[in-house]
Design a protein around this motif. Structure first.
Motif, PDB file in Angstrom:
ATOM      1  N   VAL A 187      -1.368  -1.838 -38.217  1.00 16.49           N
ATOM      2  CA  VAL A 187      -2.209  -2.004 -37.030  1.00 16.49           C
ATOM      3  C   VAL A 187      -2.070  -0.756 -36.167  1.00 16.49           C
ATOM      4  O   VAL A 187      -0.956  -0.358 -35.816  1.00 16.49           O
ATOM      5  CB  VAL A 187      -1.789  -3.246 -36.220  1.00 16.49           C
ATOM      6  CG1 VAL A 187      -2.741  -3.452 -35.051  1.00 16.49           C
ATOM      7  CG2 VAL A 187      -1.773  -4.480 -37.097  1.00 16.49           C
ATOM      8  N   GLY A 188      -3.185  -0.136 -35.871  1.00 21.01           N
ATOM      9  CA  GLY A 188      -3.133   1.099 -35.076  1.00 21.01           C
ATOM     10  C   GLY A 188      -4.323   1.188 -34.145  1.00 21.01           C
ATOM     11  O   GLY A 188      -5.087   0.232 -34.009  1.00 21.01           O
ATOM     12  N   THR A 189      -4.462   2.338 -33.496  1.00 27.03           N
ATOM     13  CA  THR A 189      -5.664   2.543 -32.680  1.00 27.03           C
ATOM     14  C   THR A 189      -6.588   3.480 -33.423  1.00 27.03           C
ATOM     15  O   THR A 189      -6.164   4.274 -34.267  1.00 27.03           O
ATOM     16  CB  THR A 189      -5.342   3.187 -31.323  1.00 27.03           C
ATOM     17  OG1 THR A 189      -4.547   4.343 -31.544  1.00 27.03           O
ATOM     18  CG2 THR A 189      -4.609   2.235 -30.418  1.00 27.03           C
ATOM     19  N   ARG A 190      -7.857   3.396 -33.078  1.00 25.30           N
ATOM     20  CA  ARG A 190      -8.859   4.174 -33.790  1.00 25.30           C
ATOM     21  C   ARG A 190      -8.710   5.660 -33.460  1.00 25.30           C
ATOM     22  O   ARG A 190      -9.068   6.511 -34.260  1.00 25.30           O
ATOM     23  CB  ARG A 190     -10.240   3.686 -33.374  1.00 25.30           C
ATOM     24  CG  ARG A 190     -11.281   3.764 -34.453  1.00 25.30           C
ATOM     25  CD  ARG A 190     -12.556   3.095 -33.993  1.00 25.30           C
ATOM     26  NE  ARG A 190     -12.492   1.639 -34.067  1.00 25.30           N
ATOM     27  CZ  ARG A 190     -12.680   0.956 -35.204  1.00 25.30           C
ATOM     28  NH1 ARG A 190     -12.935   1.588 -36.329  1.00 25.30           N
ATOM     29  NH2 ARG A 190     -12.621  -0.362 -35.194  1.00 25.30           N
ATOM     30  N   THR A 191      -8.198   5.974 -32.273  1.00 22.63           N
ATOM     31  CA  THR A 191      -8.164   7.369 -31.828  1.00 22.63           C
ATOM     32  C   THR A 191      -6.867   8.082 -32.177  1.00 22.63           C
ATOM     33  O   THR A 191      -6.776   9.296 -32.067  1.00 22.63           O
ATOM     34  CB  THR A 191      -8.356   7.430 -30.301  1.00 22.63           C
ATOM     35  OG1 THR A 191      -7.454   6.491 -29.708  1.00 22.63           O
ATOM     36  CG2 THR A 191      -9.759   7.096 -29.901  1.00 22.63           C
ATOM     37  N   GLY A 192      -5.846   7.343 -32.575  1.00 22.28           N
ATOM     38  CA  GLY A 192      -4.544   7.961 -32.797  1.00 22.28           C
ATOM     39  C   GLY A 192      -4.456   8.661 -34.148  1.00 22.28           C
ATOM     40  O   GLY A 192      -5.376   8.609 -34.968  1.00 22.28           O
ATOM     41  N   LYS A 193      -3.334   9.321 -34.379  1.00 21.24           N
ATOM     42  CA  LYS A 193      -3.086  10.034 -35.630  1.00 21.24           C
ATOM     43  C   LYS A 193      -3.058   9.088 -36.823  1.00 21.24           C
ATOM     44  O   LYS A 193      -3.328   9.473 -37.954  1.00 21.24           O
ATOM     45  CB  LYS A 193      -1.732  10.750 -35.537  1.00 21.24           C
ATOM     46  CG  LYS A 193      -1.834  12.144 -34.981  1.00 21.24           C
ATOM     47  CD  LYS A 193      -1.946  13.158 -36.095  1.00 21.24           C
ATOM     48  CE  LYS A 193      -1.984  14.542 -35.506  1.00 21.24           C
ATOM     49  NZ  LYS A 193      -2.833  15.474 -36.189  1.00 21.24           N
ATOM     50  N   GLU A 194      -2.661   7.820 -36.555  1.00 21.74           N
ATOM     51  CA  GLU A 194      -2.486   6.872 -37.657  1.00 21.74           C
ATOM     52  C   GLU A 194      -3.794   6.639 -38.407  1.00 21.74           C
ATOM     53  O   GLU A 194      -3.785   6.421 -39.629  1.00 21.74           O
ATOM     54  CB  GLU A 194      -1.915   5.542 -37.149  1.00 21.74           C
ATOM     55  CG  GLU A 194      -2.753   4.816 -36.117  1.00 21.74           C
ATOM     56  CD  GLU A 194      -2.460   5.275 -34.702  1.00 21.74           C
ATOM     57  OE1 GLU A 194      -1.872   6.355 -34.559  1.00 21.74           O
ATOM     58  OE2 GLU A 194      -2.800   4.555 -33.748  1.00 21.74           O
ATOM     59  N   ALA A 195      -4.910   6.724 -37.687  1.00 21.99           N
ATOM     60  CA  ALA A 195      -6.195   6.506 -38.341  1.00 21.99           C
ATOM     61  C   ALA A 195      -6.422   7.539 -39.438  1.00 21.99           C
ATOM     62  O   ALA A 195      -7.127   7.298 -40.413  1.00 21.99           O
ATOM     63  CB  ALA A 195      -7.312   6.573 -37.310  1.00 21.99           C
ATOM     64  N   GLU A 196      -5.788   8.697 -39.286  1.00 17.85           N
ATOM     65  CA  GLU A 196      -5.971   9.790 -40.246  1.00 17.85           C
ATOM     66  C   GLU A 196      -4.927   9.722 -41.369  1.00 17.85           C
ATOM     67  O   GLU A 196      -5.228   9.902 -42.536  1.00 17.85           O
ATOM     68  CB  GLU A 196      -5.850  11.102 -39.461  1.00 17.85           C
ATOM     69  CG  GLU A 196      -5.954  12.364 -40.257  1.00 17.85           C
ATOM     70  CD  GLU A 196      -5.534  13.559 -39.393  1.00 17.85           C
ATOM     71  OE1 GLU A 196      -4.916  14.476 -39.911  1.00 17.85           O
ATOM     72  OE2 GLU A 196      -5.834  13.519 -38.156  1.00 17.85           O
ATOM     73  N   ILE A 197      -3.675   9.410 -40.988  1.00 16.63           N
ATOM     74  CA  ILE A 197      -2.567   9.501 -41.953  1.00 16.63           C
ATOM     75  C   ILE A 197      -2.465   8.266 -42.842  1.00 16.63           C
ATOM     76  O   ILE A 197      -2.304   8.373 -44.059  1.00 16.63           O
ATOM     77  CB  ILE A 197      -1.231   9.704 -41.204  1.00 16.63           C
ATOM     78  CG1 ILE A 197      -1.288  10.993 -40.382  1.00 16.63           C
ATOM     79  CG2 ILE A 197      -0.069   9.750 -42.180  1.00 16.63           C
ATOM     80  CD1 ILE A 197      -0.069  11.223 -39.532  1.00 16.63           C
ATOM     81  N   VAL A 198      -2.538   7.078 -42.220  1.00 19.16           N
ATOM     82  CA  VAL A 198      -2.195   5.851 -42.932  1.00 19.16           C
ATOM     83  C   VAL A 198      -3.016   5.634 -44.212  1.00 19.16           C
ATOM     84  O   VAL A 198      -2.438   5.347 -45.260  1.00 19.16           O
ATOM     85  CB  VAL A 198      -2.295   4.637 -41.983  1.00 19.16           C
ATOM     86  CG1 VAL A 198      -2.090   3.339 -42.729  1.00 19.16           C
ATOM     87  CG2 VAL A 198      -1.256   4.764 -40.893  1.00 19.16           C
ATOM     88  N   PRO A 199      -4.342   5.791 -44.159  1.00 14.71           N
ATOM     89  CA  PRO A 199      -5.105   5.539 -45.393  1.00 14.71           C
ATOM     90  C   PRO A 199      -4.663   6.402 -46.573  1.00 14.71           C
ATOM     91  O   PRO A 199      -4.731   5.983 -47.710  1.00 14.71           O
ATOM     92  CB  PRO A 199      -6.538   5.877 -44.978  1.00 14.71           C
ATOM     93  CG  PRO A 199      -6.564   5.687 -43.512  1.00 14.71           C
ATOM     94  CD  PRO A 199      -5.221   6.097 -43.036  1.00 14.71           C
ATOM     95  N   ARG A 200      -4.158   7.599 -46.273  1.00 15.67           N
ATOM     96  CA  ARG A 200      -3.697   8.487 -47.343  1.00 15.67           C
ATOM     97  C   ARG A 200      -2.555   7.866 -48.142  1.00 15.67           C
ATOM     98  O   ARG A 200      -2.354   8.174 -49.291  1.00 15.67           O
ATOM     99  CB  ARG A 200      -3.225   9.813 -46.743  1.00 15.67           C
ATOM    100  CG  ARG A 200      -4.324  10.863 -46.689  1.00 15.67           C
ATOM    101  CD  ARG A 200      -3.735  12.208 -46.405  1.00 15.67           C
ATOM    102  NE  ARG A 200      -3.530  12.377 -44.954  1.00 15.67           N
ATOM    103  CZ  ARG A 200      -2.652  13.218 -44.429  1.00 15.67           C
ATOM    104  NH1 ARG A 200      -1.895  13.957 -45.197  1.00 15.67           N
ATOM    105  NH2 ARG A 200      -2.533  13.307 -43.127  1.00 15.67           N
ATOM    106  N   TYR A 201      -1.768   7.029 -47.498  1.00 15.34           N
ATOM    107  CA  TYR A 201      -0.627   6.420 -48.175  1.00 15.34           C
ATOM    108  C   TYR A 201      -0.964   5.049 -48.731  1.00 15.34           C
ATOM    109  O   TYR A 201      -0.098   4.328 -49.185  1.00 15.34           O
ATOM    110  CB  TYR A 201       0.562   6.320 -47.207  1.00 15.34           C
ATOM    111  CG  TYR A 201       1.184   7.666 -46.931  1.00 15.34           C
ATOM    112  CD1 TYR A 201       2.248   8.116 -47.713  1.00 15.34           C
ATOM    113  CD2 TYR A 201       0.702   8.482 -45.922  1.00 15.34           C
ATOM    114  CE1 TYR A 201       2.809   9.353 -47.479  1.00 15.34           C
ATOM    115  CE2 TYR A 201       1.255   9.717 -45.679  1.00 15.34           C
ATOM    116  CZ  TYR A 201       2.304  10.150 -46.460  1.00 15.34           C
ATOM    117  OH  TYR A 201       2.866  11.381 -46.236  1.00 15.34           O
TER     118      TYR A 201
END
Lengths: 700, 383
Positions: free
Chosen positions: A38-52
């Motif tokens: 669970v993250g925010t749409r604007t944070g870094k997680e939106a970019e990194i998490v799907p890669r893993y």
């Protein structure tokens, strides 16, 4: 059926990486485990998490920082929305554990879980991982009621009731490695000493500019090899273009530096570069520090300023306390109305060379870094989480872990900086004052003229670690939007003798940007208000540097519309009288001040005239003021005459006797003194005396 | 108590079945004599002064022994540091020597006196708590009640006073007078019987007056004398309003029973003089918030009960000037504009900063207060 986990945390990369690392390790242990990020749409997680390969959903949240008061409303609204959506997500996903790694993203999810646990709608455990020495606001809040808090630094345990220090889960590919081997593989000549500089996922600008600015000062040393990670292009900042323009400003080209300096947008094989490095120049985010420790490299840390809780600075101070790093604080200036941090290239170059020359120190730093590494952090964290899920009570686990990890005991060792980081404004100024005065007291034995003592004090201040931190805080205060903060900063600059801030103070006194209409209506004048201008003037006096700039400022201050600035400027003339003697313009303005409506200004102006002017220019003024109705002005005239005589000015005897004869002195006794009080004080001293003498004898 | 005793005796002798030809008429005369307001007022002054003489010295020693001593109050002033260690909470002397004569010489069934006594108790209590918190070092810091707490407590009393005042059944004042608004030097009401709309004004006046005395109390003897002058004026006005003939002559609304406040004011005047005995420069004791709050509360309730709120701007001119200067300096100057408007604030610090000695500042302000009191008295006739 494996366990179900909700992972959350983000905003910056520093919060996402540990969450991912924990998730991957859990997945390796339990291949059938289910995850939801669970993250925010604007944070870094939106970019990194799907890669893993973790499924991700988004909620609303907002950070705990408010530039305007109404931002609080936005904050509350977003967090409330996020919490409601998280409730829904938790009830639908039915996790066994909610693992938050901090950052404002984690807050609503953890809140929601706590709420649902209360009402019996969720059975998920709440586990928090805090990476920094000081927890973020929201993490500190939810950490109080979480089942378990995992820490990277033992220092943070003071904030949580149920915390255990496990360390930062570092990527497994980073670890101790052979330096020569790494150099060979990277193609760096074996004799060279490698300086690795990079900025991290955010905020690389200061480091980029500092490194490029330092190049001219390092060029002479052919035994260096500088590796510079500039960072990828962001929407707000283009590192490559910025470095290029900076290079041009320093009259450098990439070609001329080739073989000695290499710049990369992104350092892929960071592990190998760490291994090859002799010294690493970087930010002090928790992740970077953990990596530095894991591979045991000495660091020169440039903590990023103005972060929540000043956590990078505190991380850096913690590393310095362990003897694993040196710190170089950012400085702040206002450019085009916006605060901008920078580090002087010369200073950076000096620090790098100093460290490289001191091989024993470098060695010590490396071994200290390695000693504080926690290579087992990831495994321990996962073990703890899984055993919690198996039904072990958190308290039992906690006592078991703390028994094995006595290091938690030093948690309260150095909370001094933590406490100071929580201060700001006037409270911080008061603290700075106590620090400086205690340093002053420790210098008591230094004899000599006042200026000698002042110099000794400045030297002592330059050497003090706390003063360095306070100076950095003062610099950030100076660029604040809030005038009270700026005002406190101005005072601190004087107290801490920050001579490099002299131009800023000068700018404050000379600032003529008009204030808002409402303020002007009530008697205000400029955006840099009276108090700031007055205190800038006072701080200039404290800095004690006489220069043409200071003269300009004094001239400006003597004509200021606010009376306290005028009187303070006149005091400055008295202090800097050596360099301002017989200065025509100054004397002219002082003569104007001697006719001022405010007696306070007249008093100071008369004293100043006594210490800088020719006798013949002031005698007339002195004569008329010697009959002033306020005795404090009359006293100033007498003192002014004394100052004239001290300077060997030719004052006619007739004039002096005329002034003396005409002086109204009102009565013989003016300030009564209480003889009982004096007697009590005397006896009190007698009582204390033998104690001190005995103490001294004991010491010797 | 003595008043009640005298009136009982008077009634008994007048209706006595047996007449005592010689002694009886003497007793009648004396008891009758003790029921005159003017006599009781003078006796109250004397009693309260005697009480201060009896209590004062002992209380000072007691407070000193229990470390109820002043800490640095305001910084940035010249003489503040010298005052450290002076016993504080001296308001207790004032309160004690006010309450004793009031109990002895006042008609305690009188609603005016009851309200004034309630004000003394309430504000005295706020002051005691504040002083106690100040002298007790709290984790190394020194702090009393916060500004908001004080305001709330003062406002609470104002609210209670307003409710009592505007409820006809329990008010000491006739309802059509209670809700009207008067200004000095003008004999008719400016606003006629606005009823409960008067309540916020009562609260405002209570808070303002009690705070202004509190602010003024910053130098030896500075608060007590101007307060005494104001009390004197209010006492005289109370007497006039409570007397049918004078009220008619001076065109005041007749307030039945307000004359009793003269005795109260007299007791306070005597207590003030007695306190000044010890408080005169250099002070052996300072009144602290206990005294300044109580004085302010009493003045506020007097002003409201006698419909002379606006007159306080004149008879309490010193207090008003201190409050205004402090407000302008702090709220407008220092907090909003970021500059000083006066050299220092409140007024007495400004005067001190300009080079006047403390004693001179105090006596000059007494003189001003005395002159203003005269102007205030003139407002009785010039209408």
């Amino acid at each position: 059926m494996g366990h179900r986990f909700i992972l959350t945390g983000g905003g910056t990369g520093g919060h996402v990486t540990p969450a991912i690392a924990l998730g991957e390790e859990l997945r390796a242990r339990e291949p059938d485990a289910q995850f939801l990020y669970v993250g925010t749409r604007t944070g870094k997680e939106a970019e990194i998490v799907p890669r893993y390969g973790f499924p991700i959903t988004y909620v609303k949240s907002h950070q705990w920082s408010f530039r305007r008061k109404w931002h609080v409303v936005r904050f509350v609204w977003r967090v409330a929305c996020g919490t409601i959506k998280s409730c829904y997500l938790i009830m639908k996903f039915r996790p066994d554990a909610v693992i938050g790694t901090g950052g404002y993203v984690a807050a609503p999810v953890v809140f929601a879980n706590l709420l649902l646990r209360r009402t019996g709608l969720s059975r998920a455990l709440t586990i928090i991982h805090e990476q920094n020495t000081v927890p973020g606001k929201l993490n500190a809040l939810v950490g109080k009621v979480a089942d378990l808090v995992l820490l990277s630094f033992p220092t943070a345990s003071a904030h949580f009731p149920r915390a255990v220090c496990v360390g930062y889960p570092v990527r497994p590919e980073i670890g101790p490695a052979d330096r020569a081997e790494a150099k060979r593989r990277l193609g760096i000549p074996p004799g060279r000493r490698v300086v690795l500089a990079f900025g991290g996922s955010m905020g690389a600008r200061t480091i980029n500019r500092a490194v490029v600015d330092a190049l001219p000062f390092l060029r002479g040393r052919k035994d260096l090899h500088i590796v510079h990670g500039t960072g990828r292009k962001l929407s707000s900042y283009d590192p490559v273009a910025d470095c290029e323009s900076r290079m041009q400003r320093n009259a450098l080209t990439y070609e001329s530096l080739s073989g000695w300096y290499e710049a990369h947008e992104f350092i892929d094989r960071i592990g190998e570069y760490y291994a090859a490095a002799d010294i690493v120049v970087c930010r002090s985010g928790a992740g970077t520090l953990a990596e530095l420790c894991a591979c045991g490299r000495a660091a020169l840390l440039i903590p990023k300023a103005n972060l929540p809780g000043d956590h990078q600075v505190l991380n850096a101070l913690e590393m310095a306390r362990r003897g694993a790093a040196d710190i170089l604080f950012e400085d702040a200036v206002t450019t085009n109305g916006a605060p901008e941090e920078y580090v002087a290239g010369k200073e950076l170059a000096r620090k790098i060379v100093e460290l490289l020359e001191n091989k024993p120190k470098l060695g010590r730093m490396e071994s200290n870094a390695l000693a504080s590494a926690r290579p087992e952090a990831l495994k321990v964290s996962v073990c703890v989480i899984l055993s919690l899920l198996e039904g072990k009570s958190p308290d039992g686990l906690l006592s078991e872990l703390t028994a094995r990890e006595p290091v938690v005991g030093d948690a309260h060792l150095d909370t001094r900086f933590g406490r100071v980081a929580a201060l700001s404004g006037e409270a911080l100024r008061a603290y700075a004052e106590t620090v400086v005065s205690s340093i002053c007291r420790s210098l008591d034995c230094v004899s000599g003229t006042p200026s000698d003592r002042e110099e000794a004090l400045v030297r002592a201040l330059n050497a003090d670690e706390m003063v360095a931190y306070l100076r950095y805080r003062a610099a950030t205060h100076l660029t604040s939007n809030n005038w009270r903060m700026r005002n406190a900063g101005v005072k601190m600059v004087g107290i801490l003798r920050q001579r490099d801030k002299l131009p800023v103070l000068a700018g404050f006194v000379k600032d003529r940007t008009p204030a808002s209409r409402m303020r002007r209506l009530l008697g205000g004048d400029f955006e840099t208000n009276g108090f700031i201008r007055r205190n800038s003037m006072a701080s200039l006096i404290r800095l004690g540097v006489a220069s043409p700039v200071v003269r300009e400022v004094i001239l400006c201050g003597l004509a200021d519309p606010y009376f306290e600035v005028r009187s303070q400027a006149a005091r400055a003339v008295q202090v800097f009288c050596g360099s301002l003697e017989n200065d025509k313009e100054i004397v002219e303005r002082l003569l104007n001040c001697a006719k001022d409506r405010y007696f306070e200004v007249v008093v100071e102006a008369v004293k100043a005239l006594g210490s800088v002017a020719f006798a013949e220019t002031v005698l007339e003024v002195f004569r008329s003021l010697s009959q002033h109705q306020n005795w404090r002005v009359r006293q100033a005239v007498v003192e002014g005459c004394c100052a004239l005589l001290d300077r060997g000015q030719d004052v006619p005897k007739a004039f002096l006797s005329e002034i003396l004869a005409g002086m109204m002195v009102t009565s013989t006794g003016f300030c009564p003194s209480f003889s009982l009080k004096l007697a009590v004080a005397k006896l009190g001293e007698r009582i204390r005396e033998p104690d001190n003498a005995a103490g001294d004898r004991g010491k010797s | 108590m003595l008043y009640h005793l005298a009136s009982e005796a008077f009634q008994w002798y007048r209706q006595a079945p047996v007449s005592f030809p010689v002694i009886g008429s003497d007793v009648l005369l004396i008891t009758r004599f003790l029921m005159y307001l003017s006599v009781r007022a003078i006796l109250a002054i004397l009693t309260s002064f005697v009480v201060t003489m009896l209590v004062g010295r002992r209380l000072i020693r007691l407070l000193h022994a229990h470390h109820v001593r002043d800490t640095i109050k305001d910084f940035g002033t010249i003489s503040a540091t010298d005052k450290r260690g002076t016993p504080t909470m001296g308001g207790l002397i004032i309160i004690a020597s006010l309450v004793v004569p009031v109990l002895l010489w006042c008609d305690l069934t009188n609603r005016f006196v009851q309200i004034a006594l309630a004000a003394t108790a309430w504000f005295g209590a706020i002051g005691v708590v504040d002083d106690y918190l100040k002298v007790r070092p709290y984790r190394g810091r020194i702090r009393g009640l916060g500004e908001a707490q004080k305001l709330a407590l003062q406002g609470l009393f104002g609210l209670g006073l307003g409710i009592v005042y505007l409820t006809p059944a329990i008010s000491p004042v006739p309802p059509e007078v209670a809700g009207s608004f008067y200004v000095p030097f003008y004999k008719y009401a400016v606003l006629h019987d606005i009823g409960w709309w008067y309540l916020p004004f009562v609260v405002f006046v209570t808070v303002l007056i009690s705070n202004s005395v509190n602010l003024t109390d910053g130098m030896d003897g500075l608060a007590i004398m101007p307060a005494n002058f104001a009390v004197l004026v209010y006492g005289v006005i109370a007497y006039a309003m409570g007397n049918v003939v004078y009220a008619e002559y001076l065109r005041y609304d007749y307030l039945h029973g307000s004359g009793e406040l003269l005795v109260f004011c007299a007791a306070l005047f005597g207590a003030g003089l007695g306190f000044l005995w010890y408080n005169a420069y250099p002070a052996e004791i300072i009144m602290g918030d206990t005294g300044s709050m109580a004085l302010g509360g009493i003045l506020a309730s007097l002003a409201i009960m006698l419909k002379q709120e606006v007159l306080f701007l004149i008879v309490g001119g010193v207090f008003v000037a201190e409050t205004l200067s402090s407000f302008i300096q702090q709220k407008i100057g220092e907090n909003f504009l970021g500059r000083r408007i006066f050299y220092r604030a409140p007024l007495h610090h400004q005067m001190e900063y300009r080079g006047l000695a403390e004693t001179k500042v105090v006596i000059r302000l007494w003189i001003i207060a005395g002159l203003l009191a005269m102007v205030g008295l003139a407002s009785m006739k010039l209408r």
